[in-house]
Enzyme design. Structure first.
Site, mmCIF file in Angstrom:
data_model
loop_
_atom_site.group_PDB
_atom_site.id
_atom_site.type_symbol
_atom_site.label_atom_id
_atom_site.label_comp_id
_atom_site.label_asym_id
_atom_site.label_seq_id
_atom_site.Cartn_x
_atom_site.Cartn_y
_atom_site.Cartn_z
ATOM 1 N N LYS A 78 0.871 -1.182 0.000
ATOM 2 C CA LYS A 78 0.000 0.000 0.000
ATOM 3 C C LYS A 78 0.903 1.226 0.000
ATOM 4 C CE LYS A 78 -3.931 1.822 2.687
ATOM 5 N NZ LYS A 78 -4.766 1.615 3.888
ATOM 6 N N SER A 153 -9.644 1.716 2.866
ATOM 7 C CA SER A 153 -8.746 2.430 2.000
ATOM 8 C C SER A 153 -7.727 1.553 1.283
ATOM 9 C CB SER A 153 -7.987 3.477 2.830
ATOM 10 O OG SER A 153 -7.180 2.841 3.791
ATOM 11 N N SER A 177 -10.140 -0.583 7.104
ATOM 12 C CA SER A 177 -9.469 -0.436 5.808
ATOM 13 C C SER A 177 -8.759 -1.686 5.293
ATOM 14 C CB SER A 177 -8.476 0.723 5.845
ATOM 15 O OG SER A 177 -9.144 1.937 5.671
#
Lengths: 493, 509, 93
Positions: A78, A153, A177
């Protein structure tokens, strides 16, 4: 062998038996990323040269027999994890050209283990969101239906794993997330106990909740990756020195004797029928494996998202103060004085959601409101923590849905400032309490009002007590031994 | 109209640690090269985290104990949010509602006030400490025309902020307190506390009220940029005059921040930072709380070194030193320690050997100790300190060891060298080191106290100067001085002048 | 309800320049969020201490040691404006 959807254990064997070299494996996945990223937009940065150099090193290690479980295994991170010499953006404009001079601890540990970083995945800007739509680099698409969001996210990471672009990816969670996008993308996701994994070098959203985990194809893979990144870090005072068991070696367990609680409040009004049904079927499977299932109650669940809204925005307003156009990142060319360097760089560099949260948090902490908002929220937070503590006296773990909905269409959530709080309402309470959670795929279904659509994945959530990683892995593993949902592949990949 | 001044101080003490408060960057206040002692943490890169420096906490506890503060059982850090280019994270890690050190107090000897009725008398006053908390320093800004330059070497250096209650009634009291505090932190070894170098920074709050009032005034003026002891006193005196004038014409004073301008010797109104009051404090989520166990704190208290105020009293009672002398020694820890080492040599000598005019063997009268102490302090705070100043060094690094100096004092005391020769020997020892008796011998600076040799010389001079002798005997007393001079010349200046005097007087008596 | 002036004050405090037109939009958004959390005030929190951290850790310290690195130069390399080894910004008012 289909490397694209192989597990880490399978790839390990292929590498060790020289069926494929680490360089070839990296090239294989890099080719897939290049091929599919145009339609998925799962990656912000692909670091091919660095990856191939690291893979060559991994091949040497493999040849010399100094192999760790992740040596030569490719992964994606990420883009919230700081990576030395590789651009790190947090999906923001303000960090569009930020090349960090250091590694996050998680990245350093994976580097040490010989895992190969192929690229940085898309996310909601600064992890503010639950759809990956607030990214400055455009939304990521769900591999199960490209018109839909992957959740967020960590949507870039979950989409990349779901589409077979990497075997695993790092992800972060503040309030759902990891679990929510894992659920919406039909893969396995681990949200660690707060403090289990170092936060050092991960761009902070809400420091008292941020947890760094992984998403992968199976619970076994999660356990392997978890072992590699967990443990005390002298650079993070909130990381725990609680002993790390050999989680991946202790996965098989007889579920008889375990008592699993099902919190009634987690089957919220408005939950999709198919989600409820799939989760209940999964709970039934676990009952059949021998676990005792009991109903439990967590009455404060409804307040979780509100506490979260205040606590995270408050911490966000402070954590984002460092992006000021002075030491790195975007610096407004139009600024005439220091005040304008701040206010223009931040106006140009932050997206609407980041601004909204910074503003909310600034307000919640400001003179005259701090007591009513911030302090009150922290009091309710304590009550929520206490409520979990009570419920874990009655049961060993909790079983519930990861999120009440299916992945909505792209654009459907963009203008609702409350979307995230609703979508993550089943994840947030455990995040507030810093508990470990697991999301495992448990079937497919259709949203009630869109019956014409194809099937979308549903995820079962397993919540454990603080530091209870081993047991949630064991339950998730047992479930995956008798189901095949985690092996399902989206069409076209 | 004379008002009563209400003064409180806020003091920042830079703690002398190897590394910064929350990261491994070097804490070096003397570094000249900008942005050299910085890392990803103290430059506020994305994702970095602070970790508390154990030694900074230890040093803060020492100061807290020295100020008799209540040490918190639980203490935490908070974020103080504001934007400034010297603050890399956009917030300062500080302490808000659970400081490491709570309420405390110290006593000061308040100097006599100007125009005080009890002229010249010092009064003992208690100054209450409100709190002392740990925080990180900001970087340094240099303003150059249209730009500002930022140096982050200082960013993240540990600071202890000490806040007093508004207990001072006179600028001189504030100065005395600050002086004592500087000595205290130096004795504790927690800071160099050099005000000129910014190790010790002081802001003062001052307001005036009518005599006899007990309520605090409804306003206070904060004076910043007081970067010397002189500035603290001068700034406060200036404010008293300024505020007195305004109050006299019936003006209502308000809260404001003023800066001390050293060049113009005045305070100047400062533009208030926008929304400076809204710091949006909240607990620092990156740092676990600190828990101080009572037993460990008490152990630490027991290990505290003697503090300057205690030492000042002891030097006066134990060695009979005048307060002024004791103060000069105590003001400089190394000097005080040096003095004590010299004294321990001298006391040992006193109790083991007989000596003219000092007492009998084994007898250490207070009187004789006090006498030697006075001599020692005169040497140390006189010639020795002057030499140190010129050389720019510290007593600890001097080539003269306390043993050597003690030896020199003994020699003078025994009349083996004259005071004048002693000064020469001291200068030589300061330059080269070495034993004073060797130096006296090599340089021919020894003093003859051998009565026989002096008698020989005296006889010779009497024989050679019959006229002067006759003058003396006929009542011209000054003639004796001429004869003493002749004897001294005869003995190349090395005779003990007192002995020469007494032998001559005896012979001619 | 937050007023537009208050939104402007918050924006200044947060150092985010908002054009006049956007103030209204953020006012609406902020009011929505604040409205959403309003019900939190109904929870009985009498005698409850605020909770800021969940680990329960205490006294996590590092030893006072200098970490020698070359990172200072790399940090300066990514600074938007420098002057020698200084970070340069426009005049502080």
């Amino acid at each position: 062998m289909d490397y694209a959807f192989a597990t880490i254990t399978e790839l390990r064997q292929a590498l060790d038996t020289k069926q494929i070299s680490a360089v070839e494996l990296a090239k294989f996945f890099l080719a897939r990323i290049r091929r599919f990223n145009a339609e998925l937009n799962a990656f912000i940065t692909i670091c091919e040269n660095e990856a191939l150099a690291e893979a060559a090193e991994a091949d040497k290690r493999i040849a010399s027999g100094k192999v760790e479980p992740l040596t030569g295994i490719p992964y994606a991170s990420k883009d919230l994890f700081v990576t030395r010499a590789v651009k790190t953006t947090a999906a923001s404009k303000i960090l569009e050209n930020y090349i960090p001079p250091f590694d996050a601890t998680v990245i350093a540990r994976l580097r040490q283990a010989g895992s190969i970083l192929l690229g940085k995945t898309n996310l909601d800007q600064f992890a503010h969101g639950s759809s990956t739509e607030t990214s400055f680099y455009g939304p990521t698409h769900n591999p199960w239906d490209l018109e839909r969001i992957p959740g967020g996210s960590s949507g870039g990471s979950t989409a990349a794993v779901a589409a077979g672009l990497v075997p695993f990816a790092t992800a972060t969670e503040t309030g759902g997330s990891i679990r929510q996008p894992a659920s919406l993308c039909g893969i396995s996701g681990w949200k660690p106990t707060y403090g289990r994994v170092s936060r050092f070098g991960v761009i902070a959203m809400s420091s008292s909740m941020d947890s760094m985990g992984t998403v992968a194809r199976s619970v076994e893979d999660l356990a392997i990756t978890a072992e590699a990144i967990s443990g005390f870090d002298p650079k993070d005072g909130t990381s725990g020195s609680v002993k790390i068991a050999e989680w991946s070696k202790n996965l098989p367990r007889d579920l008889r004797g375990l008592r699993m609680g099902v919190p009634q409040e987690y089957f919220v009004p408005g939950i999709e029928d198919d989600v409820k049904d799939r989760v209940n079927e999964a709970i039934d499977k676990i009952r059949k494996l021998g676990a005792e299932i009991i109903d439990v109650s967590l009455p404060l669940t409804a307040y979780g998202s509100m506490v979260y809204a205040i606590v995270t925005s408050s911490e966000v307003s402070s954590n984002l103060a460092r992006y000021d156009g002075i030491r790195y990142g975007l610096s407004s060319a139009a600024a005439k004085d220091v005040f304008e360097i701040y206010s223009l760089s931040r106006a140009e560099g932050f997206g609407p959601e980041a601004k909204r949260r910074v503003m909310t948090g600034t307000y919640a902490l400001s003179v005259g409101y701090r007591g009513a908002y911030y302090l009150n929220a922290q009091k309710v937070r304590r009550l929520i923590v206490n409520e979990f503590a009570e419920v874990f006296k009655k049961c060993d773990m909790l079983l519930c849905p990861s999120t009440p909905n299916f992945a909505p269409k792209i654009g459907g959530a963009a203008d609702n400032p409350l979307f995230g709080y609703i979508s993550d309402q089943l994840n947030i309470p455990a995040s507030l309490a810093g508990l470990p959670g697991l999301c495992v795929p448990c079937g497919f279904g259709k949203p009630a009002e869109q019956r014409d659509n194809g099937d979308m994945p549903v995820g079962l959530q397993i919540i454990g007590p603080q530091w209870g990683e081993q047991q949630v892995f064991q339950v998730g593993y047992a479930y995956q031994q008798v189901t095949e949902w985690h092996q399902a592949k989206p069409k076209g990949f | 109209m004379t008002y009563e001044s209400i003064i409180g101080l806020e003091i920042h003490v830079q703690l002398k640690t190897k590394s910064k408060m929350f990261c491994g960057s070097k804490n070096d206040p003397d570094e000249r090269e900008p942005n050299i002692n910085i890392c990803e943490v103290c430059s506020g890169q994305p994702g970095v985290l602070p970790v508390i420096n154990r030694e900074a906490v230890h040093k803060a506890l020492l100061v807290g104990l020295a100020l008799d503060c209540q040490i918190a059982e639980y203490s935490k850090f908070d974020r103080k949010n504001y934007f400034y280019p010297d603050l890399p994270k956009g917030y300062q890690i500080s302490q808000y509602d659970q400081p490491i050190c709570g309420k405390g107090w110290v006593e000061i000897d308040s100097p006599p006030r100007a125009g005080a009725r009890r002229g010249g008398e010092k009064t003992r006053r208690t100054i209450r400490i409100n709190r002392a908390h740990l925080e990180e320093d900001a970087g340094k800004l240099i303003h150059e025309g249209n730009t500002t330059l930022v140096d982050l070497n200082r960013a993240g250096v540990p600071l202890l902020e000490i806040v007093t209650e508004p207990d001072f009634r006179d600028p001189a009291e504030a100065k005395t307190f600050l002086h004592n505090l500087r000595n205290t932190v130096r004795y504790l070894g927690v800071s160099d506390a050099d005000m000129e170098k910014g190790h010790l920074r002081c802001d003062a709050n001052i307001s005036l009220r009518n005599p006899g009032e007990t309520e605090l005034p409804g306003y206070k003026v904060e004076i910043k940029n007081l970067n010397s002891f002189k500035a603290v006193e001068a700034g406060l005196n200036y404010e008293i005059a300024r505020q007195t004038e305004l109050l006299a014409v019936g003006e209502k004073l308000i809260n404001e921040t003023r800066g001390w301008d050293d060049v113009q010797s005045m305070t100047v109104a400062q533009r208030s930072k926008e929304e400076a009051h809204d710091y949006r404090y909240f607990p620092e989520p990156d740092l676990p709380i600190m828990h101080f166990v009572r037993e460990e704190i008490e152990k630490l208290r027991a290990e505290l070194p003697e503090l300057p105020a205690q030492k000042l009293e002891r030097f006066q009672t134990e060695y009979g030193l005048p307060e002024k002398d004791a103060e000069v020694l105590v003001n400089e820890r190394s000097l005080a320690e040096y003095f004590e080492e010299v004294m321990s040599e001298l006391e040992e000598w006193l109790s083991s050997s007989p000596s003219p005019g000092v007492g009998r063997v084994g007898e250490r009268s207070d009187e004789s100790i006090h006498k030697l102490a006075k001599q020692a302090v005169n040497w140390i705070t006189g010639d020795f300190q002057a030499l140190l100043k010129v050389a720019g060094t510290d007593a600890r690094d001097a080539k003269i060891t306390p043993e050597n100096l003690a030896e020199l004092i003994k020699m003078i005391h025994k009349g083996e060298v004259s005071g004048a020769a002693g000064k020469k020997i001291l200068t030589i020892m300061f330059e080269r080191g070495g034993d004073p008796s060797n130096i006296a011998r090599d340089e021919g600076l020894g003093q003859v106290s051998d009565e026989e040799a002096i008698v020989v010389a005296v006889d010779k001079v009497i024989a050679e100067n019959p006229k002067v002798v006759a003058d003396f005997l006929s009542g011209k007393k000054p003639a004796l001085g001429f004869l003493v001079g002749k004897v001294m010349a005869e003995m190349k200046g090395q005779a003990n002048p007192q002995m020469v005097n007494s032998v001559l007087s005896k012979k001619l008596g | 309800m937050i007023t537009k002036d208050e939104v402007a004050r918050i924006a200044r405090l947060a150092r985010i320049k908002l054009p006049d037109g956007e103030l209204e939009k953020y006012r609406t958004d902020l009011n929505k969020v604040l409205g959403y959390i309003e019900v939190l005030k109904t929870v009985n929190t009498d005698g409850v201490e605020p909770l800021a951290q969940v680990t329960g850790f205490e006294n996590i310290f590092r030893d006072d040691e200098v970490v020698e690195t070359e990172i200072a130069d790399e940090i300066l390399k990514i600074v938007p404006e420098t002057s020698g080894r200084f970070i340069r910004v426009k005049k502080v008012l």
